[in-house]
Scaffold this motif. Structure first.
Motif, PDB file in Angstrom:
ATOM      1  N   PHE A   1       2.359  18.424   9.494  1.00  0.00           N
ATOM      2  CA  PHE A   1       2.447  17.160   8.743  1.00  0.00           C
ATOM      3  C   PHE A   1       1.172  16.880   7.955  1.00  0.00           C
ATOM      4  CE2 PHE A   1       5.054  16.435  12.621  1.00  0.00           C
ATOM      5  CZ  PHE A   1       6.286  16.262  12.004  1.00  0.00           C
ATOM      6  N   PRO A   2       1.303  16.331   6.749  1.00  0.00           N
ATOM      7  CA  PRO A   2       0.105  15.835   6.063  1.00  0.00           C
ATOM      8  C   PRO A   2      -0.374  14.545   6.737  1.00  0.00           C
ATOM      9  CG  PRO A   2       2.081  15.374   4.756  1.00  0.00           C
ATOM     10  CD  PRO A   2       2.537  16.122   5.978  1.00  0.00           C
ATOM     11  N   GLU A   3      -1.692  14.293   6.671  1.00  0.00           N
ATOM     12  CA  GLU A   3      -2.204  13.029   7.220  1.00  0.00           C
ATOM     13  C   GLU A   3      -1.923  11.919   6.215  1.00  0.00           C
ATOM     14  OE1 GLU A   3      -6.241  12.873   8.643  1.00  0.00           O
ATOM     15  OE2 GLU A   3      -6.098  14.930   9.427  1.00  0.00           O
ATOM     16  N   PRO A   4      -1.101  10.964   6.587  1.00  0.00           N
ATOM     17  CA  PRO A   4      -0.728   9.931   5.610  1.00  0.00           C
ATOM     18  C   PRO A   4      -1.886   8.983   5.304  1.00  0.00           C
ATOM     19  CG  PRO A   4       0.197   9.417   7.774  1.00  0.00           C
ATOM     20  CD  PRO A   4      -0.468  10.763   7.906  1.00  0.00           C
ATOM     21  N   GLN A   5      -2.040   8.668   4.028  1.00  0.00           N
ATOM     22  CA  GLN A   5      -3.109   7.758   3.597  1.00  0.00           C
ATOM     23  C   GLN A   5      -2.533   6.395   3.235  1.00  0.00           C
ATOM     24  OE1 GLN A   5      -6.225   8.908   3.762  1.00  0.00           O
ATOM     25  NE2 GLN A   5      -5.388  10.911   4.355  1.00  0.00           N
ATOM     26  N   ALA A   6      -3.208   5.348   3.674  1.00  0.00           N
ATOM     27  CA  ALA A   6      -2.791   3.997   3.284  1.00  0.00           C
ATOM     28  C   ALA A   6      -3.174   3.761   1.828  1.00  0.00           C
ATOM     29  CB  ALA A   6      -3.473   2.966   4.165  1.00  0.00           C
ATOM     30  N   LYS A   7      -2.324   3.082   1.118  1.00  0.00           N
ATOM     31  CA  LYS A   7      -2.668   2.685  -0.250  1.00  0.00           C
ATOM     32  C   LYS A   7      -2.606   1.164  -0.296  1.00  0.00           C
ATOM     33  CE  LYS A   7      -1.145   3.484  -5.022  1.00  0.00           C
ATOM     34  NZ  LYS A   7      -2.477   3.690  -5.591  1.00  0.00           N
ATOM     35  N   LEU A   8      -3.792   0.562  -0.244  1.00  0.00           N
ATOM     36  CA  LEU A   8      -3.838  -0.899  -0.259  1.00  0.00           C
ATOM     37  C   LEU A   8      -3.548  -1.417  -1.662  1.00  0.00           C
ATOM     38  CD1 LEU A   8      -6.924  -1.891   1.901  1.00  0.00           C
ATOM     39  CD2 LEU A   8      -4.510  -2.163   2.423  1.00  0.00           C
ATOM     40  N   THR A   9      -2.691  -2.394  -1.735  1.00  0.00           N
ATOM     41  CA  THR A   9      -2.377  -2.979  -3.029  1.00  0.00           C
ATOM     42  C   THR A   9      -3.467  -3.978  -3.380  1.00  0.00           C
ATOM     43  OG1 THR A   9      -0.833  -4.085  -1.567  1.00  0.00           O
ATOM     44  CG2 THR A   9       0.082  -2.987  -3.462  1.00  0.00           C
ATOM     45  N   ASP A  10      -3.938  -3.915  -4.621  1.00  0.00           N
ATOM     46  CA  ASP A  10      -4.907  -4.948  -5.015  1.00  0.00           C
ATOM     47  C   ASP A  10      -4.106  -6.166  -5.461  1.00  0.00           C
ATOM     48  OD1 ASP A  10      -4.026  -3.224  -6.894  1.00  0.00           O
ATOM     49  OD2 ASP A  10      -5.719  -3.464  -8.255  1.00  0.00           O
ATOM     50  N   SER A  11      -3.413  -6.735  -4.478  1.00  0.00           N
ATOM     51  CA  SER A  11      -2.516  -7.843  -4.793  1.00  0.00           C
ATOM     52  C   SER A  11      -3.228  -9.159  -4.517  1.00  0.00           C
ATOM     53  CB  SER A  11      -1.280  -7.750  -3.926  1.00  0.00           C
ATOM     54  OG  SER A  11      -1.652  -7.771  -2.575  1.00  0.00           O
ATOM     55  N   PRO A  12      -2.866 -10.184  -5.252  1.00  0.00           N
ATOM     56  CA  PRO A  12      -3.487 -11.483  -5.025  1.00  0.00           C
ATOM     57  C   PRO A  12      -3.002 -12.046  -3.702  1.00  0.00           C
ATOM     58  CG  PRO A  12      -1.628 -11.663  -6.526  1.00  0.00           C
ATOM     59  CD  PRO A  12      -1.781 -10.219  -6.227  1.00  0.00           C
ATOM     60  N   LEU A  13      -3.860 -12.805  -3.033  1.00  0.00           N
ATOM     61  CA  LEU A  13      -3.394 -13.528  -1.858  1.00  0.00           C
ATOM     62  C   LEU A  13      -2.612 -14.734  -2.373  1.00  0.00           C
ATOM     63  CD1 LEU A  13      -3.336 -14.272   1.163  1.00  0.00           C
ATOM     64  CD2 LEU A  13      -5.432 -15.553   0.773  1.00  0.00           C
ATOM     65  N   VAL A  14      -1.332 -14.768  -2.086  1.00  0.00           N
ATOM     66  CA  VAL A  14      -0.524 -15.881  -2.567  1.00  0.00           C
ATOM     67  C   VAL A  14      -0.421 -16.931  -1.464  1.00  0.00           C
ATOM     68  CG1 VAL A  14       1.686 -16.554  -3.548  1.00  0.00           C
ATOM     69  CG2 VAL A  14       0.776 -14.281  -4.007  1.00  0.00           C
ATOM     70  N   LEU A  15      -1.027 -18.076  -1.726  1.00  0.00           N
ATOM     71  CA  LEU A  15      -0.950 -19.167  -0.757  1.00  0.00           C
ATOM     72  C   LEU A  15       0.396 -19.864  -0.871  1.00  0.00           C
ATOM     73  CD1 LEU A  15      -4.447 -20.898  -0.892  1.00  0.00           C
ATOM     74  CD2 LEU A  15      -3.571 -19.281   0.801  1.00  0.00           C
ATOM     75  N   GLY A  16       0.809 -20.457   0.246  1.00  0.00           N
ATOM     76  CA  GLY A  16       2.056 -21.212   0.240  1.00  0.00           C
ATOM     77  C   GLY A  16       1.899 -22.560  -0.419  1.00  0.00           C
ATOM     78  N   LEU A  17       2.997 -23.307  -0.491  1.00  0.00           N
ATOM     79  CA  LEU A  17       2.981 -24.598  -1.170  1.00  0.00           C
ATOM     80  C   LEU A  17       2.115 -25.618  -0.437  1.00  0.00           C
ATOM     81  CD1 LEU A  17       6.763 -24.715  -2.149  1.00  0.00           C
ATOM     82  CD2 LEU A  17       4.816 -24.139  -3.610  1.00  0.00           C
ATOM     83  N   ASP A  18       1.775 -25.338   0.840  1.00  0.00           N
ATOM     84  CA  ASP A  18       0.878 -26.231   1.565  1.00  0.00           C
ATOM     85  C   ASP A  18      -0.572 -26.050   1.113  1.00  0.00           C
ATOM     86  OD1 ASP A  18       0.273 -23.772   2.678  1.00  0.00           O
ATOM     87  OD2 ASP A  18       1.184 -24.196   4.614  1.00  0.00           O
ATOM     88  N   GLY A  19      -0.800 -24.979   0.338  1.00  0.00           N
ATOM     89  CA  GLY A  19      -2.139 -24.754  -0.203  1.00  0.00           C
ATOM     90  C   GLY A  19      -3.160 -24.275   0.815  1.00  0.00           C
ATOM     91  N   VAL A  20      -2.735 -24.016   2.043  1.00  0.00           N
ATOM     92  CA  VAL A  20      -3.664 -23.631   3.108  1.00  0.00           C
ATOM     93  C   VAL A  20      -3.325 -22.253   3.663  1.00  0.00           C
ATOM     94  CG1 VAL A  20      -4.742 -24.362   5.263  1.00  0.00           C
ATOM     95  CG2 VAL A  20      -3.664 -26.073   3.781  1.00  0.00           C
TER      96      VAL A  20
END
Ligand code: TRP
Length: 324
Positions: free
Chosen positions: A171-190
């Motif tokens: 097996f190949p050693e699987p690599q994580a690919k982190l998404t440079d995604s924004p942290l989306v806060l909920g409507l509570d804003g917290v």
């Protein structure tokens, strides 16, 4: 040859804009450069009792969102974990070479055990082994995941190294690919946007529902009267504008700071931005949902294609482990 991507997600039903910006958009984009396999992990959902009620319906709703967002069954393999049972076989084989100590040390296990002390089941301990089996059954090299999954990926690599050492390179050693995604806060804003906190906006929500929910959102708490100047940098509505109205962001910030625009109007513009961006997706979703058996056919075809690869790997593993 293209690399192979695998990712899995638990069947959480209708997806929200946090799931979309954080994961789905990235899954869609990866289809251009890799052979992609995306799986709804219904067996993993069984490790926590709360999720077991609506697994089938949640799977269906989630797949509709995936397809409407642009996951393409012509290019990618889209399937449900339990439809390809070879993963359970590989899970058992891997369990024989995985020291228990590795598993009880995993932070996510300790956290889950704390959250459900009444149900610390065997499957929960083996959660990362099943996840490893998901990935390596298809010999995937790349696994797009959120940061919370990094301990699992680390363990997957350890199991792979051990397997390869004991039985020869497989097996190949699987690599994580982190998404440079924004942290989306909920409507509570917290808090992070999440269905369980009910601070979310569903991709499939109607225009009206979207507007209604945006109107309930918290804004800058120090802005009490319409004439008070606002602080966009602490306002979650403003951070959502960055994602859905990027062209007007400067202007909106300025208008907020000098009280030119009130929170109600500002939210109305946000709802319009969200609705405009999601309109094509929602239209596609409605059409797909009305097409009889569409999701079922996609999933059957996905399971068929996944199963062909899976059987080959299982044959190889059994041979290497001396069973056949
Ligand atoms: N553990 C992942 C989560 O909770 C879901 C998952 C299961 C997964 N198998 C996977 C993710 C394989 C990536 C690859 O989000």
């Amino acid at each position: 040859m293209k690399g192979r991507v695998f990712s899995g997600a638990r069947p959480t039903g209708r997806q929200h804009i946090g799931n979309y910006l954080g994961a789905i958009k990235n899954y869609v984009a990866l289809q251009d450069d890799y052979d992609c396999i995306y799986c709804i992990v219904d067996v993993h959902a069984l490790t926590t009792l709360e999720e077991t009620g609506n697994i089938k319906e949640n799977t269906n709703e989630m797949m509709l969102d995936w397809l409407a967002a642009g996951l393409d069954p012509e290019r990618s393999i889209l399937f449900v974990q339990s439809h390809v049972p070879q993963v359970m076989e590989l899970h058992t084989f891997l369990s024989m070479i995985t020291p228990l100590g590795w598993l009880t040390r995993v932070t996510t296990f300790k956290e889950k055990a704390r959250m459900q002390p009444h149900n610390i089941n065997y499957g929960l301990v083996g959660y990362p082994v099943l996840m490893t089996a998901d990935i390596i059954l298809y010999k995937a090299d790349i696994v797009p995941v959120g940061e919370d999954q990094l301990p699992h990926l680390e363990l997957a690599r350890e199991i792979v190294r051990r397997f390869n050492n004991l039985f020869g390179d497989t097996f190949p050693e699987p690599q994580a690919k982190l998404t440079d995604s924004p942290l989306v806060l909920g409507l509570d804003g917290v808090n992070k946007m999440s269905k369980s906190l009910d601070n979310h906006i569903e991709l499939a929500a109607s225009h009206e529902e979207t507007s209604r929910r945006v109107m309930t959102a918290f804004t800058d708490p120090s802005r009490i009267y319409r004439s008070d100047p606002g602080h966009p940098e602490v306002c979650n509505i403003y951070s959502l504008h960055k994602l859905f109205n990027p062209d007007r962001i400067e202007e909106l910030g300025e208008e907020c700071r000098n009280a030119g625009i009130g929170c109600v109007d500002c939210k109305r513009l946000l709802a319009e931005g969200i609705n405009a961006e999601l309109a094509p997706l929602r239209e596609r979703r409605t059409i797909l949902a009305e097409t009889p058996k569409y999701v079922a056919d996609v999933l059957a075809e996905g399971a068929h294609r996944a199963s062909t690869i899976a059987s080959e790997t299982i044959g190889e593993v059994k041979g290497k482990m001396g069973l056949i």
